[in-house]
Design a protein around this motif. Structure first.
Motif, PDB file in Angstrom:
ATOM      1  N   PRO A   1      -5.483  -5.994  -4.133  1.00 39.61           N
ATOM      2  CA  PRO A   1      -5.704  -7.185  -4.968  1.00 39.61           C
ATOM      3  C   PRO A   1      -4.592  -7.422  -5.985  1.00 39.61           C
ATOM      4  O   PRO A   1      -4.363  -8.552  -6.401  1.00 39.61           O
ATOM      5  CB  PRO A   1      -7.043  -6.884  -5.667  1.00 39.61           C
ATOM      6  CG  PRO A   1      -7.215  -5.402  -5.580  1.00 39.61           C
ATOM      7  CD  PRO A   1      -6.487  -4.946  -4.363  1.00 39.61           C
ATOM      8  N   ASP A   2      -3.846  -6.368  -6.397  1.00 43.11           N
ATOM      9  CA  ASP A   2      -2.869  -6.612  -7.460  1.00 43.11           C
ATOM     10  C   ASP A   2      -1.437  -6.205  -7.101  1.00 43.11           C
ATOM     11  O   ASP A   2      -0.562  -6.205  -7.958  1.00 43.11           O
ATOM     12  CB  ASP A   2      -3.308  -5.913  -8.755  1.00 43.11           C
ATOM     13  CG  ASP A   2      -3.675  -4.455  -8.469  1.00 43.11           C
ATOM     14  OD1 ASP A   2      -3.482  -4.022  -7.316  1.00 43.11           O
ATOM     15  OD2 ASP A   2      -4.168  -3.769  -9.401  1.00 43.11           O
TER      16      ASP A   2
ATOM     17  N   PHE B   1      11.223  -8.444   0.971  1.00 46.84           N
ATOM     18  CA  PHE B   1       9.886  -7.862   1.127  1.00 46.84           C
ATOM     19  C   PHE B   1       8.958  -8.338  -0.001  1.00 46.84           C
ATOM     20  O   PHE B   1       7.814  -8.727   0.223  1.00 46.84           O
ATOM     21  CB  PHE B   1      10.048  -6.334   1.110  1.00 46.84           C
ATOM     22  CG  PHE B   1       8.756  -5.558   1.196  1.00 46.84           C
ATOM     23  CD1 PHE B   1       8.097  -5.412   2.395  1.00 46.84           C
ATOM     24  CD2 PHE B   1       8.207  -4.950   0.060  1.00 46.84           C
ATOM     25  CE1 PHE B   1       6.921  -4.680   2.483  1.00 46.84           C
ATOM     26  CE2 PHE B   1       7.037  -4.223   0.137  1.00 46.84           C
ATOM     27  CZ  PHE B   1       6.386  -4.084   1.351  1.00 46.84           C
ATOM     28  N   CYS B   2       9.484  -8.334  -1.240  1.00 44.48           N
ATOM     29  CA  CYS B   2       8.663  -8.786  -2.380  1.00 44.48           C
ATOM     30  C   CYS B   2       8.250 -10.244  -2.209  1.00 44.48           C
ATOM     31  O   CYS B   2       7.113 -10.623  -2.486  1.00 44.48           O
ATOM     32  CB  CYS B   2       9.446  -8.615  -3.687  1.00 44.48           C
ATOM     33  SG  CYS B   2       9.648  -6.885  -4.136  1.00 44.48           S
ATOM     34  N   PHE B   3       9.201 -11.071  -1.734  1.00 41.90           N
ATOM     35  CA  PHE B   3       8.856 -12.481  -1.499  1.00 41.90           C
ATOM     36  C   PHE B   3       7.795 -12.613  -0.400  1.00 41.90           C
ATOM     37  O   PHE B   3       6.921 -13.468  -0.464  1.00 41.90           O
ATOM     38  CB  PHE B   3      10.110 -13.286  -1.130  1.00 41.90           C
ATOM     39  CG  PHE B   3      10.831 -13.848  -2.333  1.00 41.90           C
ATOM     40  CD1 PHE B   3      10.187 -14.729  -3.192  1.00 41.90           C
ATOM     41  CD2 PHE B   3      12.143 -13.500  -2.608  1.00 41.90           C
ATOM     42  CE1 PHE B   3      10.840 -15.255  -4.303  1.00 41.90           C
ATOM     43  CE2 PHE B   3      12.801 -14.012  -3.717  1.00 41.90           C
ATOM     44  CZ  PHE B   3      12.152 -14.890  -4.570  1.00 41.90           C
ATOM     45  N   GLN B   4       7.886 -11.728   0.613  1.00 44.97           N
ATOM     46  CA  GLN B   4       6.878 -11.787   1.685  1.00 44.97           C
ATOM     47  C   GLN B   4       5.481 -11.493   1.148  1.00 44.97           C
ATOM     48  O   GLN B   4       4.511 -12.134   1.534  1.00 44.97           O
ATOM     49  CB  GLN B   4       7.218 -10.762   2.779  1.00 44.97           C
ATOM     50  CG  GLN B   4       8.242 -11.276   3.779  1.00 44.97           C
ATOM     51  CD  GLN B   4       8.466 -10.249   4.885  1.00 44.97           C
ATOM     52  OE1 GLN B   4       8.800  -9.104   4.609  1.00 44.97           O
ATOM     53  NE2 GLN B   4       8.262 -10.656   6.121  1.00 44.97           N
ATOM     54  N   VAL B   5       5.397 -10.494   0.259  1.00 44.95           N
ATOM     55  CA  VAL B   5       4.088 -10.151  -0.314  1.00 44.95           C
ATOM     56  C   VAL B   5       3.559 -11.335  -1.134  1.00 44.95           C
ATOM     57  O   VAL B   5       2.395 -11.716  -1.035  1.00 44.95           O
ATOM     58  CB  VAL B   5       4.182  -8.870  -1.169  1.00 44.95           C
ATOM     59  CG1 VAL B   5       2.846  -8.589  -1.869  1.00 44.95           C
ATOM     60  CG2 VAL B   5       4.587  -7.677  -0.315  1.00 44.95           C
ATOM     61  N   LEU B   6       4.455 -11.950  -1.924  1.00 48.38           N
ATOM     62  CA  LEU B   6       4.050 -13.130  -2.714  1.00 48.38           C
ATOM     63  C   LEU B   6       3.615 -14.275  -1.808  1.00 48.38           C
ATOM     64  O   LEU B   6       2.623 -14.964  -2.058  1.00 48.38           O
ATOM     65  CB  LEU B   6       5.229 -13.611  -3.565  1.00 48.38           C
ATOM     66  CG  LEU B   6       5.360 -13.052  -4.981  1.00 48.38           C
ATOM     67  CD1 LEU B   6       6.456 -13.796  -5.743  1.00 48.38           C
ATOM     68  CD2 LEU B   6       4.051 -13.178  -5.758  1.00 48.38           C
TER      69      LEU B   6
ATOM     70  N   GLN C   1      -3.458 -15.533 -13.751  1.00 47.94           N
ATOM     71  CA  GLN C   1      -2.638 -14.937 -12.676  1.00 47.94           C
ATOM     72  C   GLN C   1      -1.826 -16.010 -11.945  1.00 47.94           C
ATOM     73  O   GLN C   1      -0.661 -15.802 -11.602  1.00 47.94           O
ATOM     74  CB  GLN C   1      -3.540 -14.185 -11.694  1.00 47.94           C
ATOM     75  CG  GLN C   1      -4.125 -12.905 -12.280  1.00 47.94           C
ATOM     76  CD  GLN C   1      -5.140 -12.264 -11.332  1.00 47.94           C
ATOM     77  OE1 GLN C   1      -5.967 -12.960 -10.734  1.00 47.94           O
ATOM     78  NE2 GLN C   1      -5.086 -10.946 -11.216  1.00 47.94           N
ATOM     79  N   GLN C   2      -2.464 -17.165 -11.717  1.00 44.52           N
ATOM     80  CA  GLN C   2      -1.743 -18.261 -11.047  1.00 44.52           C
ATOM     81  C   GLN C   2      -0.559 -18.714 -11.905  1.00 44.52           C
ATOM     82  O   GLN C   2       0.533 -18.970 -11.404  1.00 44.52           O
ATOM     83  CB  GLN C   2      -2.699 -19.426 -10.771  1.00 44.52           C
ATOM     84  CG  GLN C   2      -3.753 -19.065  -9.727  1.00 44.52           C
ATOM     85  CD  GLN C   2      -4.760 -20.178  -9.487  1.00 44.52           C
ATOM     86  OE1 GLN C   2      -4.859 -21.121 -10.274  1.00 44.52           O
ATOM     87  NE2 GLN C   2      -5.543 -20.070  -8.428  1.00 44.52           N
TER      88      GLN C   2
END
Length: 962
Positions: free
Chosen positions: A32-33, A55-60, A75-76
């Protein structure tokens, strides 16, 4: 973050690390986080490794795409801020990010945009523009984001749900109202700023304008300041291809026909005065290909305007539009005839549509006639192969030329509609002058001359190839050309393309030989010698084998004088290639099939008496049988698996060849009438022992099974004595696939011979069922998709078998299996109807149940069947449609429901009021159906029109399902 796992993102990492990285990605997607860790890493530029940033962009991206609604408002907000701060950092980076990272970032921005723009982030573009201003790195990202948004909103290749489509329409409407003018202004500033200093950004911006122009107000772009700038770009080498594409998109935009005509005309005037219409001065073929596409777009737009104006009765403007079209024809012809095929190919659409206009005009002007002739000459010239074409090893370039030739063929067909006489005369002129001197002419010119004659056959439409009757001038022109083709000796030309075209053409115009049969011998010789079946090229030999069989079949009435001679000459081509490696026979086994079929056709359709036919057929098939016996013995002794496989292949070819000869028989010329039954029965006796060979079972059984299928058709009841032992062998150690292929054979026998095979069917019924059940009950891995599919197909085959037996009026085959077995069979049908979510099988099961009720459901049916109807069949008709997997929106399922309705109607027909009473008082109340619905159901069931009940039943179950 798990630094170890991140190492696996590097493409050079070993597979264990890569696996670990993949698993880590899946873990982060669920967490979730985890996205917060990635967002922080991006915002604070924690990592310098490109693959980790990606990879970080993929998770986002995953978070925004699939789980955004689960986030809190805070969070948004954090995601928005992360992206903006990442964007700000890009302005200051000493080095720009790699392209793949910029593209992925743009995708994430675009996803966030479509999610947020209408609600929480209406100032999306203003926020981004205030960050990037005119910084080249920022502008690059801004333009990438715009392209990503365009593909989210309007890309036709992306499948959207109706909800997404509604949202996208709303976004576009809102953008048009609120920000499009500002975006257009930003594009203008970018173009003006960078046109001379940064070609990459300028080209990107032109691409954005081209993409958005299709759905924004055209006047924002199609105005003096923009168009003049674009025309300026047309003169800058690094920009002009992109500028061309952008103009193409502007021209392609749907609009009022008169406005469109004015826009195109003003563009053309400027382009012409700037010298762009002088094609011969231009050397850059890549630019010319784009320019050709632009001219094509302008031409087609004018034609669309003309069509609309004619439809609206606006003759004055339509005349102007036609005038505008005519003035582009000279340019179109220059592009069509250009030596580069891409440039030529891009203008074909305009050319095709222009000819369509001419087809609609009642009278053509001299200029228009000259245009038609010029197009015709261009097509003839462009159809010609060039020197570089590699006939022996055709690659991508060759494939593209073949496709381009197909486009040219469409133009030729359209030319034939505009002026068939002109086309015929032009082809005749080219053909005659080329064939007069074929010995000294280059191969590509000879090939295209014959090719044009071949293409006339489709371009000049006639029914059933009757080119040599009817219109006298056309018939005599074609007859002349065909006579020249077969008497000129051109079949000896030393190039495969000419040889192939020769054979294709004589077969295409086979009706010529019924008019002038004296030419048949020389064409037969061409097929049979070094020009055809014995040519040095395998490609020519292979095609000649197929075309020879077509030639002989279509002219079988004219073949009688040559039969013995042909059979003698093809003798060596019929030899079964031995399985010894390294032996190169002239024809492949697939090609030999055509030669065997041809031999069969010659014998069967000859005027010889039956004894002679029988003797010839025996000569043809005996060598196969003898070879088969020897090879089968060798196979039994072979140790090496490779050797076994090649022997089995060879045996299979022998059976296949014998099968193929039987295709020559017809209702008029049956095996019996030709006296050939005995030969084929001998073949059967020779081939059947292969069924008991324990080696290479699959391939041998499949060949013999195919032969049996053919013999059931050809030999009729004479084949019956062989069926029991053949079946017994085929049922030994069989897999799902064997059974699935064996059942159609039994179905064919059952449907064809019915009562004649009843004793045999009764005898093999339970052995077959045991074999089927044994395979179906074998345990399989839970997620083994192919095993599950095999079982599903076998289940379908099993039910199809029961359907054939019951449908052929042979229910006694089932009835005589003993009460216990009968019940077991019936239970499997009920299970098939209810338990397996396979509508195709369910439909078959209901057909079987209806048939059994019709046969056994009356007062004199088998003991206990009436009970079975009420205990099992009636419930099945309700339980199946009530299942969640029974999808009434699916067409196959609706067909199953329709058969379910027939079953219920048949029960009512056979059992009368007793059935209604059972439904009213016992069964439907047990399902908790309301009394008024029960009443309604029983009334529908008693309606004489079956269709009424079918329709009602669908509604009944739609209401009953939650």
């Amino acid at each position: 973050m798990d630094e170890q796992a991140l190492l696996g993102l590097n493409p050079n990492a070993d597979s264990d690390f890569r696996q670990r990285a993949l698993a880590y990605f899946e873990q982060l997607k669920i967490s979730p986080d985890a996205w917060q860790v990635c967002a922080e890493a991006l915002a604070q530029r924690t990592y310098s490794d490109d693959h980790i940033k990606f990879f970080c962009f993929q998770v986002l991206e995953h978070q925004v795409k699939y789980k955004y609604s689960e986030l809190t408002t805070v969070q948004q907000q954090l995601i928005r801020e992360t992206l903006i701060s990442w964007l700000q950092a890009q302005m200051l980076n000493p080095q720009p990010e790699k392209t793949f990272i910029r593209n992925k970032a743009a995708q994430v921005f675009a996803l966030l945009f479509v999610t947020e723009y209408l609600t929480r982030w209406p100032k999306f573009f203003f926020d981004i523009l205030s960050v990037v201003d005119l910084n080249p790195r920022g502008v690059d990202l801004y333009l990438r984001i715009l392209m990503a948004i365009d593909s989210e909103l309007v890309d036709r290749d992306v499948v959207h749900t109706s909800e997404e489509a509604r949202r996208n329409t709303l976004i576009k409407d809102t953008m048009r109202e609120q920000c499009i003018p500002n975006l257009v202004e930003s594009w203008y500033q970018i173009l003006q700023n960078y046109q001379y200093t940064n070609s990459e950004v300028t080209c990107q911006c032109l691409e954005v304008v081209g993409a958005y122009v299709s759905w924004i107000d055209l006047s924002l772009i199609a105005n003096d300041r923009f168009i003049n700038m674009l025309l300026g770009h047309m003169s800058i080498e690094v920009l002009r291809e992109e500028a061309c594409d952008c103009l193409f998109e502007i021209v392609n935009k749907g609009m009022d026909p008169v406005d469109k005509m004015k826009l195109v005309e003003s563009l053309c005037q400027v382009l012409q005065s700037a010298g762009f219409f002088s094609i011969d001065q231009e050397e850059d073929v890549d630019f010319l290909a784009r320019f050709s596409k632009l001219v094509n777009g302008m031409g087609q737009s004018l034609i669309v305007s003309w069509t609309k104006l004619i439809k609206n009765g606006d003759i004055k403007n339509a005349q102007e539009a036609l005038q505008a079209i005519e003035t582009k024809v000279a340019l179109m012809l220059q592009l069509l005839i250009h030596e580069d095929d891409d440039i030529s190919s891009n203008i074909i659409g305009f050319c095709y549509d222009y000819l369509h206009i001419l087809k609609q005009l009642t009278v053509l002007s001299d200029q228009q006639k000259a245009n038609v002739e010029a197009i015709m000459l261009a097509v003839m010239k462009k159809l010609t192969y060039d020197e570089e074409y590699n006939f022996e090893n055709e690659g991508e370039d060759e494939a593209m030329f073949v496709e381009y030739r197909k486009q040219l063929k469409l133009l030729l067909d359209r030319l034939a509609q505009v002026s068939p006489e002109l086309l015929l005369a032009s082809v005749r002129r080219v053909f005659s002058s080329t064939l007069q001197n074929w010995q000294t002419t280059r191969f590509m010119e000879v090939e295209v001359a014959i090719r044009l004659l071949y293409m006339l056959a489709e371009a000049l439409p006639v029914s059933h190839g009757a080119h040599f009757s009817g219109d006298v001038s056309k018939a005599s022109a074609l007859q002349d050309m065909m006579r020249t083709l077969v008497t000129s000796g051109v079949s000896s030309y030393q190039h495969t393309s000419v040889t192939l075209e020769f054979f294709e053409t004589v077969v295409r115009y086979e009706k010529f030989f019924t008019v002038e049969p004296q030419h048949i011998p020389c064409v037969l010789m061409a097929f049979l010698d070094h020009r055809g079946l014995r040519h040095s090229s395998a490609k020519v030999r292979s095609r000649a084998a197929y075309l020879f069989s077509r030639f002989v079949k279509s002219l079988n009435k004219q073949m009688n004088p040559f039969i013995e001679d042909i059979l003698n000459r093809i003798q060596d081509l019929l030899e079964l290639s031995p399985p010894e490696n390294g032996y190169q026979s002239l024809l492949s086994s697939d090609d030999q099939l055509f030669i065997y079929e041809t031999a069969g056709v010659l014998i069967v359709n000859s005027e010889y008496p039956a004894e002679r036919k029988q003797a010839l057929m025996r000569n043809l098939l005996t060598p196969l049988m003898e070879k088969f016996k020897i090879l089968l013995e060798k196979l039994m002794l072979a140790q090496d698996e490779e050797r076994q496989a090649s022997l089995a292949d060879c045996l299979n070819h022998a059976v296949g060849f014998a099968s193929r000869t039987s295709k020559a028989f017809s209702n008029k010329q049956t095996v019996k009438q030709c006296g050939c039954s005995e030969v084929y029965l001998d073949c059967l006796q020779t081939f059947l022992p292969a069924l008991s060979c324990p080696l290479q079972k699959d391939i041998l059984r499949s060949g013999v099974r195919t032969f049996l299928h053919r013999m059931i058709i050809c030999l009729e009841e004479e084949v019956l004595p062989f069926i029991p032992s053949a079946s017994e062998h085929m049922l030994k150690d069989c897999e799902a696939k064997d059974l699935q292929e064996f059942i159609p054979l039994i179905n064919q026998i059952t449907a064809k011979f019915k009562i004649q095979v009843s004793p045999f069917l009764q005898q093999m019924f339970m052995p077959l069922l045991h074999a089927i059940f044994e395979v179906l009950l074998r345990p399989a891995e839970e997620n083994d998709q192919s095993a599950a599919l095999e079982k599903q197909m076998l289940r379908r085959s099993y039910f199809a078998f029961l359907q054939t037996v019951t449908g052929s009026g042979m229910s006694e085959v089932i009835a005589n299996q003993g009460a216990e077995n009968v019940e077991r069979v019936l239970v499997t049908v009920i299970q098939g109807a209810v338990e397996y979510p396979d509508p195709i099988a369910q439909k078959t099961c209901f057909i079987i149940l209806s048939k059994l009720v019709e046969l056994w459901g009356g007062k004199d049916g088998p003991v206990g069947f009436a009970d079975f109807v009420y205990k099992h069949i009636v419930p099945a008709c309700f339980l199946a449609p009530l299942k969640q997997t029974f999808d009434l929106a699916d067409a196959q399922t609706v067909l199953a429901l329709s058969e379910c309705a027939v079953t219920l109607k048949t029960i009512h027909l056979k059992r009368g009021p007793e059935c209604v009473q059972y439904l009213q008082q016992e069964y439907l109340p047990s399902l908790q159906v309301a009394p008024e619905i029960i009443q309604e159901f029983c009334q529908a069931l008693q309606q004489p029109d079956a269709k009424v009940f079918k329709n009602y039943l669908k509604v009944f179950f739609q209401r009953a399902k939650p």
